[in-house]
Every structure is written in structure tokens, then in C-alpha cells.
Design a protein around this motif. Structure first.
Motif, PDB file in Angstrom:
ATOM      1  N   GLN A 198      35.667  -9.057  16.953  1.00 44.21           N
ATOM      2  CA  GLN A 198      34.818  -9.193  15.767  1.00 44.21           C
ATOM      3  C   GLN A 198      33.493  -8.455  15.960  1.00 44.21           C
ATOM      4  O   GLN A 198      33.010  -7.780  15.054  1.00 44.21           O
ATOM      5  CB  GLN A 198      34.550 -10.667  15.468  1.00 44.21           C
ATOM      6  N   ARG A 199      32.933  -8.575  17.149  1.00 48.53           N
ATOM      7  CA  ARG A 199      31.678  -7.877  17.450  1.00 48.53           C
ATOM      8  C   ARG A 199      31.889  -6.358  17.350  1.00 48.53           C
ATOM      9  O   ARG A 199      31.075  -5.647  16.758  1.00 48.53           O
ATOM     10  CB  ARG A 199      31.192  -8.261  18.839  1.00 48.53           C
ATOM     11  N   ALA A 200      32.990  -5.866  17.893  1.00 53.51           N
ATOM     12  CA  ALA A 200      33.290  -4.431  17.821  1.00 53.51           C
ATOM     13  C   ALA A 200      33.487  -3.990  16.371  1.00 53.51           C
ATOM     14  O   ALA A 200      33.023  -2.911  15.982  1.00 53.51           O
ATOM     15  CB  ALA A 200      34.537  -4.116  18.649  1.00 53.51           C
ATOM     16  N   GLU A 201      34.150  -4.826  15.575  1.00 52.12           N
ATOM     17  CA  GLU A 201      34.361  -4.530  14.152  1.00 52.12           C
ATOM     18  C   GLU A 201      33.025  -4.425  13.415  1.00 52.12           C
ATOM     19  O   GLU A 201      32.805  -3.491  12.632  1.00 52.12           O
ATOM     20  CB  GLU A 201      35.215  -5.650  13.547  1.00 52.12           C
ATOM     21  N   LEU A 202      32.130  -5.370  13.656  1.00 51.85           N
ATOM     22  CA  LEU A 202      30.819  -5.352  13.013  1.00 51.85           C
ATOM     23  C   LEU A 202      29.991  -4.157  13.473  1.00 51.85           C
ATOM     24  O   LEU A 202      29.308  -3.513  12.661  1.00 51.85           O
ATOM     25  CB  LEU A 202      30.071  -6.658  13.287  1.00 51.85           C
ATOM     26  N   ARG A 247      19.933  -8.492  17.134  1.00 54.89           N
ATOM     27  CA  ARG A 247      20.131  -9.945  17.061  1.00 54.89           C
ATOM     28  C   ARG A 247      21.316 -10.248  16.160  1.00 54.89           C
ATOM     29  O   ARG A 247      21.774  -9.408  15.401  1.00 54.89           O
ATOM     30  CB  ARG A 247      18.876 -10.654  16.573  1.00 54.89           C
ATOM     31  N   ALA A 248      21.778 -11.468  16.210  1.00 54.03           N
ATOM     32  CA  ALA A 248      22.998 -11.852  15.501  1.00 54.03           C
ATOM     33  C   ALA A 248      22.746 -12.308  14.066  1.00 54.03           C
ATOM     34  O   ALA A 248      23.640 -12.812  13.411  1.00 54.03           O
ATOM     35  CB  ALA A 248      23.718 -12.967  16.267  1.00 54.03           C
ATOM     36  N   ALA A 249      21.539 -12.107  13.541  1.00 58.80           N
ATOM     37  CA  ALA A 249      21.205 -12.543  12.187  1.00 58.80           C
ATOM     38  C   ALA A 249      21.738 -11.553  11.151  1.00 58.80           C
ATOM     39  O   ALA A 249      21.902 -10.366  11.425  1.00 58.80           O
ATOM     40  CB  ALA A 249      19.698 -12.689  12.039  1.00 58.80           C
ATOM     41  N   PHE A 250      22.008 -12.059   9.942  1.00 57.72           N
ATOM     42  CA  PHE A 250      22.460 -11.224   8.832  1.00 57.72           C
ATOM     43  C   PHE A 250      21.802 -11.702   7.545  1.00 57.72           C
ATOM     44  O   PHE A 250      21.301 -12.821   7.452  1.00 57.72           O
ATOM     45  CB  PHE A 250      23.989 -11.269   8.683  1.00 57.72           C
ATOM     46  N   ALA A 304      28.436  -1.090  11.222  1.00 55.60           N
ATOM     47  CA  ALA A 304      26.980  -1.247  11.157  1.00 55.60           C
ATOM     48  C   ALA A 304      26.262  -0.181  10.326  1.00 55.60           C
ATOM     49  O   ALA A 304      25.325  -0.521   9.600  1.00 55.60           O
ATOM     50  CB  ALA A 304      26.397  -1.313  12.565  1.00 55.60           C
ATOM     51  N   PRO A 305      26.648   1.091  10.378  1.00 53.71           N
ATOM     52  CA  PRO A 305      25.910   2.081   9.584  1.00 53.71           C
ATOM     53  C   PRO A 305      25.896   1.774   8.078  1.00 53.71           C
ATOM     54  O   PRO A 305      24.897   2.026   7.413  1.00 53.71           O
ATOM     55  CB  PRO A 305      26.644   3.396   9.872  1.00 53.71           C
ATOM     56  N   GLU A 306      26.973   1.229   7.548  1.00 59.24           N
ATOM     57  CA  GLU A 306      26.986   0.903   6.115  1.00 59.24           C
ATOM     58  C   GLU A 306      26.255  -0.401   5.813  1.00 59.24           C
ATOM     59  O   GLU A 306      26.010  -0.713   4.656  1.00 59.24           O
ATOM     60  CB  GLU A 306      28.415   0.859   5.574  1.00 59.24           C
ATOM     61  N   HIS A 307      25.895  -1.148   6.843  1.00 57.91           N
ATOM     62  CA  HIS A 307      25.184  -2.418   6.666  1.00 57.91           C
ATOM     63  C   HIS A 307      23.764  -2.357   7.236  1.00 57.91           C
ATOM     64  O   HIS A 307      23.151  -3.386   7.484  1.00 57.91           O
ATOM     65  CB  HIS A 307      25.964  -3.556   7.332  1.00 57.91           C
ATOM     66  N   ASP A 308      23.262  -1.162   7.432  1.00 54.83           N
ATOM     67  CA  ASP A 308      21.928  -0.972   7.990  1.00 54.83           C
ATOM     68  C   ASP A 308      20.870  -1.518   7.030  1.00 54.83           C
ATOM     69  O   ASP A 308      20.959  -1.338   5.821  1.00 54.83           O
ATOM     70  CB  ASP A 308      21.687   0.520   8.228  1.00 54.83           C
ATOM     71  N   VAL A 309      19.884  -2.168   7.580  1.00 57.45           N
ATOM     72  CA  VAL A 309      18.829  -2.777   6.766  1.00 57.45           C
ATOM     73  C   VAL A 309      18.057  -1.726   5.970  1.00 57.45           C
ATOM     74  O   VAL A 309      17.508  -2.026   4.904  1.00 57.45           O
ATOM     75  CB  VAL A 309      17.892  -3.643   7.637  1.00 57.45           C
ATOM     76  N   TYR A 316      22.644  -6.158   8.615  1.00 58.21           N
ATOM     77  CA  TYR A 316      22.453  -6.772   9.921  1.00 58.21           C
ATOM     78  C   TYR A 316      22.184  -5.680  10.937  1.00 58.21           C
ATOM     79  O   TYR A 316      22.449  -4.503  10.693  1.00 58.21           O
ATOM     80  CB  TYR A 316      23.674  -7.602  10.354  1.00 58.21           C
ATOM     81  N   ASP A 317      21.639  -6.075  12.075  1.00 62.00           N
ATOM     82  CA  ASP A 317      21.440  -5.180  13.216  1.00 62.00           C
ATOM     83  C   ASP A 317      21.903  -5.956  14.442  1.00 62.00           C
ATOM     84  O   ASP A 317      21.107  -6.569  15.148  1.00 62.00           O
ATOM     85  CB  ASP A 317      19.974  -4.771  13.333  1.00 62.00           C
ATOM     86  N   LEU A 318      23.205  -5.971  14.645  1.00 60.05           N
ATOM     87  CA  LEU A 318      23.818  -6.780  15.689  1.00 60.05           C
ATOM     88  C   LEU A 318      23.326  -6.404  17.085  1.00 60.05           C
ATOM     89  O   LEU A 318      23.298  -7.240  17.973  1.00 60.05           O
ATOM     90  CB  LEU A 318      25.338  -6.664  15.598  1.00 60.05           C
TER      91      LEU A 318
END
Length: 119
Positions: free
Chosen positions: A21-25, A52-55, A29-34, A47-49
Motif C-alpha cells: 500500500q505504501r508503494a502504491e501511494l 508524514r502519513a497525513a492526508f 504521489a505526483p498526482e496527489h502532490d499538495v 499527501y506527502d507520504l
């Protein structure tokens, strides 16, 4: 009646992620960049895994009355929970914050424009 626009943020922390799951996120990550965060009807996850693990999910909704913000917040929370559950992501500390943009304070330019329009 006037339509009100609501911005809703649903925040939480990923909990108990597997390595897969971590690898998937991290791969997504580029499409979910803040830096690309936006309020959308379907909800935008950021998120920026690595940090930190916050979203945060950002939602845009509408209603006709001030009370409609409660239903909009519930819809946003349910949508975020469904998205996370469908992927098997554990979550903790889920909370929401909603804002009725019709009640948001005007910025300097908006006040000037409103003053000019009233003249």
C-alpha cells in the motif's frame, strides 16, 4: 434562493499501511502532490507520504441554506471513507472542516469592487 458554495476538507492519517500500500501511494504521489491541491466536486486527495502519513481530501459542494453545510460535510466524509476503504487503507484521526464561502470575509480587492459596484 441563492446557491451557497461550500469547501470541505477531510483530514486524517494513514494507519497500518502494508509495504504494498505504501508503494502504491508513493507511485501515485505526483498526482496527489499538495502543490496541485484543488477543491473539486469528486474530491481531491493530497499527501506527502515521504514527509508524514497525513492526508487531506478537498471537496466542493453546494446548498441553498446555511444548514446544508452539514449534509455536504457528511457526504464529503462518506466519500473519503469509501475511497480509503475500497483500497484497504487504514485511517485514524479523521476529521472535517467546512467553510461556507458566502460567509467568508472579503479580501481587499473584493471590498473595493463591492464598493465601486454600490456607487
Amino acid at each position: 434562493m441563492t446557491t451557497r458554495t461550500f469547501r470541505i476538507m477531510v483530514r486524517g492519517v494513514f494507519d497500518g499501511l502494508t509495504d504494498g500500500q505504501r508503494a502504491e501511494l508513493l507511485a501515485a504521489a505526483p498526482e496527489h502532490d499538495v502543490l496541485h491541491a484543488a477543491f473539486t466536486r469528486e474530491g481531491h486527495l493530497s499527501y506527502d507520504l515521504a514527509a508524514r502519513a497525513a492526508f487531506t481530501f478537498r471537496f466542493l459542494d453546494e446548498g441553498e441554506a446555511e444548514e446544508d453545510i452539514l449534509a455536504a460535510t457528511e457526504r464529503a466524509e462518506r466519500t473519503a471513507e469509501d475511497w480509503l476503504a475500497a483500497r484497504g487503507y487504514g485511517v485514524k484521526n479523521l476529521r472535517s472542516q467546512a467553510e461556507d464561502l458566502s460567509r467568508a470575509p472579503l479580501g481587499k480587492r473584493q471590498r473595493r469592487a463591492a464598493d465601486n459596484a454600490a456607487r
